[in-house]
Design a protein around this motif. Structure first.
Motif, PDB file in Angstrom:
ATOM      1  N   GLU A  17       0.843  -1.188   0.000  1.00  0.00           N
ATOM      2  CA  GLU A  17       0.000   0.000   0.000  1.00  0.00           C
ATOM      3  C   GLU A  17       0.885   1.246   0.000  1.00  0.00           C
ATOM      4  O   GLU A  17       1.947   1.253   0.615  1.00  0.00           O
ATOM      5  CB  GLU A  17      -0.901   0.029   1.244  1.00  0.00           C
ATOM      6  CG  GLU A  17      -1.919  -1.093   1.257  1.00  0.00           C
ATOM      7  CD  GLU A  17      -2.782  -1.125   2.524  1.00  0.00           C
ATOM      8  OE1 GLU A  17      -3.712  -1.947   2.559  1.00  0.00           O
ATOM      9  OE2 GLU A  17      -2.514  -0.344   3.466  1.00  0.00           O
ATOM     10  N   ILE A  52       5.044   6.582   1.170  1.00  0.00           N
ATOM     11  CA  ILE A  52       4.165   7.756   1.171  1.00  0.00           C
ATOM     12  C   ILE A  52       4.557   8.597  -0.047  1.00  0.00           C
ATOM     13  O   ILE A  52       5.754   8.810  -0.276  1.00  0.00           O
ATOM     14  CB  ILE A  52       4.382   8.607   2.437  1.00  0.00           C
ATOM     15  CG1 ILE A  52       4.069   7.803   3.700  1.00  0.00           C
ATOM     16  CG2 ILE A  52       3.557   9.895   2.380  1.00  0.00           C
ATOM     17  CD1 ILE A  52       4.625   8.448   4.989  1.00  0.00           C
ATOM     18  N   ALA A  54      -3.579   6.150   8.483  1.00  0.00           N
ATOM     19  CA  ALA A  54      -3.808   5.283   7.319  1.00  0.00           C
ATOM     20  C   ALA A  54      -2.763   4.165   7.198  1.00  0.00           C
ATOM     21  O   ALA A  54      -2.876   3.297   6.330  1.00  0.00           O
ATOM     22  CB  ALA A  54      -3.809   6.131   6.046  1.00  0.00           C
ATOM     23  N   VAL A  55      -1.761   4.194   8.074  1.00  0.00           N
ATOM     24  CA  VAL A  55      -0.695   3.188   7.983  1.00  0.00           C
ATOM     25  C   VAL A  55      -1.220   1.813   8.405  1.00  0.00           C
ATOM     26  O   VAL A  55      -1.938   1.687   9.397  1.00  0.00           O
ATOM     27  CB  VAL A  55       0.503   3.590   8.885  1.00  0.00           C
ATOM     28  CG1 VAL A  55       1.541   2.462   8.945  1.00  0.00           C
ATOM     29  CG2 VAL A  55       1.152   4.878   8.389  1.00  0.00           C
ATOM     30  N   ALA A  80      -5.149   9.824   2.214  1.00  0.00           N
ATOM     31  CA  ALA A  80      -5.206  10.504   3.509  1.00  0.00           C
ATOM     32  C   ALA A  80      -5.547  11.960   3.203  1.00  0.00           C
ATOM     33  O   ALA A  80      -4.982  12.550   2.271  1.00  0.00           O
ATOM     34  CB  ALA A  80      -3.862  10.405   4.225  1.00  0.00           C
ATOM     35  N   ILE A  88      -1.918  10.771   7.712  1.00  0.00           N
ATOM     36  CA  ILE A  88      -1.076   9.687   7.179  1.00  0.00           C
ATOM     37  C   ILE A  88      -0.933   8.597   8.239  1.00  0.00           C
ATOM     38  O   ILE A  88      -1.141   7.413   7.964  1.00  0.00           O
ATOM     39  CB  ILE A  88       0.326  10.210   6.785  1.00  0.00           C
ATOM     40  CG1 ILE A  88       0.216  11.219   5.642  1.00  0.00           C
ATOM     41  CG2 ILE A  88       1.237   9.038   6.391  1.00  0.00           C
ATOM     42  CD1 ILE A  88       1.546  11.834   5.238  1.00  0.00           C
ATOM     43  N   VAL A 127      -3.736   4.337  -1.030  1.00  0.00           N
ATOM     44  CA  VAL A 127      -4.533   4.576   0.185  1.00  0.00           C
ATOM     45  C   VAL A 127      -4.495   6.083   0.406  1.00  0.00           C
ATOM     46  O   VAL A 127      -3.415   6.677   0.468  1.00  0.00           O
ATOM     47  CB  VAL A 127      -3.924   3.836   1.394  1.00  0.00           C
ATOM     48  CG1 VAL A 127      -4.622   4.242   2.687  1.00  0.00           C
ATOM     49  CG2 VAL A 127      -4.018   2.324   1.182  1.00  0.00           C
ATOM     50  N   ILE A 157       0.503   5.441   0.608  1.00  0.00           N
ATOM     51  CA  ILE A 157      -0.403   6.493   1.082  1.00  0.00           C
ATOM     52  C   ILE A 157      -0.124   7.785   0.330  1.00  0.00           C
ATOM     53  O   ILE A 157       1.025   8.204   0.185  1.00  0.00           O
ATOM     54  CB  ILE A 157      -0.215   6.719   2.593  1.00  0.00           C
ATOM     55  CG1 ILE A 157      -0.557   5.425   3.349  1.00  0.00           C
ATOM     56  CG2 ILE A 157      -1.081   7.882   3.082  1.00  0.00           C
ATOM     57  CD1 ILE A 157      -0.224   5.467   4.837  1.00  0.00           C
ATOM     58  N   THR A 158      -1.197   8.412  -0.164  1.00  0.00           N
ATOM     59  CA  THR A 158      -1.035   9.699  -0.839  1.00  0.00           C
ATOM     60  C   THR A 158      -2.299  10.538  -0.675  1.00  0.00           C
ATOM     61  O   THR A 158      -3.266  10.115  -0.041  1.00  0.00           O
ATOM     62  CB  THR A 158      -0.646   9.508  -2.323  1.00  0.00           C
ATOM     63  OG1 THR A 158      -0.208  10.769  -2.840  1.00  0.00           O
ATOM     64  CG2 THR A 158      -1.807   8.999  -3.162  1.00  0.00           C
ATOM     65  N   THR A 159      -2.265  11.727  -1.255  1.00  0.00           N
ATOM     66  CA  THR A 159      -3.377  12.665  -1.150  1.00  0.00           C
ATOM     67  C   THR A 159      -4.422  12.393  -2.246  1.00  0.00           C
ATOM     68  O   THR A 159      -4.055  12.056  -3.366  1.00  0.00           O
ATOM     69  CB  THR A 159      -2.864  14.113  -1.298  1.00  0.00           C
ATOM     70  OG1 THR A 159      -3.965  14.987  -1.590  1.00  0.00           O
ATOM     71  CG2 THR A 159      -1.867  14.234  -2.434  1.00  0.00           C
ATOM     72  N   THR A 175       1.661  -1.079   4.417  1.00  0.00           N
ATOM     73  CA  THR A 175       2.126   0.214   3.891  1.00  0.00           C
ATOM     74  C   THR A 175       3.624   0.173   3.602  1.00  0.00           C
ATOM     75  O   THR A 175       4.408  -0.271   4.440  1.00  0.00           O
ATOM     76  CB  THR A 175       1.843   1.356   4.892  1.00  0.00           C
ATOM     77  OG1 THR A 175       0.484   1.280   5.293  1.00  0.00           O
ATOM     78  CG2 THR A 175       2.114   2.704   4.262  1.00  0.00           C
TER      79      THR A 175
END
Ligand SMILES: *Cc1c(COP(=O)(O)O)cnc(C)c1O
Length: 370
Positions: free
Chosen positions: A77, A127, A119-120, A102, A116, A100, A79-81, A124
């Motif tokens: 996974e 990022i 969402a971990v 955030a 962030i 995923v 995580i990004t905007t 993950t």
């Protein structure tokens, strides 16, 4: 008529340098991996303060290859905007991983480090922070979250060439950074082009292999790569334009200051600058609940505007399989409904800025409730 960006005005201002750069490549007929590619890699990396630059075919390819080089793949996974151009997240899907999202900070519109953390998961891997509209994301707390969980950090700096965070250039605040030289960016080619920069020689080497069919020699391939090379003519054009970038970014900041002084007190939301940020105003984004009516008024007055971006990624049909819905990221959704990009480019004159601001003030006065 005032356009949102004016690529012709810029070409006219540096025509002889561009024409000479293109003519040089044509004379050399070194169209693939010619010397301008390696020279731009050195010059742009050194402009940013990074050790290595690897030219690639686009900003999208820069993101995909950076993820591959960091070992991100199926089951992972990232995580990004949700408030970014689709390429930030589609690159994650292209390497087989899962985006995923955030939510963003409601003021800066950049990814919020505290979201962030929430969402971990155990899957993950990385990022991706985006410096939206040319304004640097708050990288120190992002790095702290990443270090706590053993994650890699990637910067999507496609809108922020030359911006600074706490005195350092964006692109040097992460494990690997990705730039686009799409024509409308602050540093744009005359076609598609991009670059990966990093201080990590292994990541650079991996991107270098992957962008060119994994080849060590002409016909010996160490890995399965792709044709994701930076075109030599585009590299020569970007080299010529790099010499003007600082001055162009200064002009963008001056225009932003002028807009801010002319639009203060109108009730319009204006971009804020954190004390640690030196943004480069790829876009100047104002915010109002009357966005659609303001946009229509400006259009009638011959002033072009844009919306970056009208649909947050978690609500894009392309990502429906991720299972997100309306209400999941309220600050991104709010921004998608009230943001408006007004004209900003280095060749925009003060007179034009005054004209845009006057039309906005008049339109807002008309739209104000009785
Ligand atoms: C432009 C852009 C990209 C993609 O770059 P291309 O060169 O068009 O592939 C990626 N991310 C962001 C934030 C962008 O603005």
């Amino acid at each position: 008529m005032i356009p949102l960006v004016d690529l012709k005005a810029q070409y006219t201002s540096i025509k002889s340098e561009i024409d000479e750069a293109i003519a040089r490549v044509l004379a050399q007929t070194a169209f693939i991996q010619g010397e301008d590619v390696a020279l731009l890699e050195q010059e742009f990396a050194s402009f940013c303060g990074a050790r290595e630059g690897v030219g690639v075919a686009s900003g999208t390819e820069a993101l995909r290859l950076a993820l591959l080089a960091l070992g991100v793949g199926p089951g992972d996974e990232v995580i990004t905007t949700p408030l970014t151009f689709i390429a930030t997240a589609s690159a994650i899907v292209h390497v087989g991983a899962r985006p995923v999202f955030a939510d963003v900070d409601p003021v800066t519109l950049n990814i919020d480090p505290s979201h962030i953390e929430a969402a971990v998961t155990s899957r993950t891997k990385a990022i991706i922070a985006v410096h939206l509209h040319g304004n640097p994301a708050d990288m120190d707390p992002i790095r702290e979250v990443a270090d706590r969980h053993g994650l890699k950090v990637i910067e999507d700096a496609a809108q922020a060439h030359g911006a600074r965070y706490k005195g350092r250039r964006v692109g040097t605040l992460s494990d690997v950074a990705c730039f686009s030289f799409y024509p409308g960016k602050n540093l744009g080619a005359y076609g598609d082009a991009g670059m990966v920069i990093t201080d990590d020689p292994q990541v650079a080497e991996q991107v270098r292999l992957l962008r060119d069919h994994g080849r060590r020699d002409k016909y010996e391939h160490l890995q399965v790569g792709s044709n994701s090379r930076l075109d030599t003519i585009q590299a020569a054009i970007v080299r010529a334009k790099l010499r003007h970038l600082e001055q162009w970014n200064d002009r963008r900041r001056a225009i932003a200051r002028l807009y801010r002084s002319l639009l203060e007190g109108t009730g319009l939301g204006l971009p804020q600058e954190d004390e640690w940020a030196e943004p480069v105003y790829h876009l100047f984004v104002v915010r109002t609940p009357e966005r659609d009516r303001l946009q229509a008024s400006l259009k009638r007055a011959g002033i072009a505007t844009g919306i970056h971006y009208p649909i947050p990624l978690h609500l894009q049909p392309a990502f429906s399989s991720l299972g997100y819905g309306a209400g999941d990221f309220p600050y991104s959704e709010q921004a998608a409904n009230d943001m408006l990009s007004i004209p900003i480019y280095p060749e925009l004159s003060d007179t034009q800025v005054h004209q845009v601001a006057r039309v906005i003030r008049e339109a807002l006065a008309e739209l104000a409730p009785e």
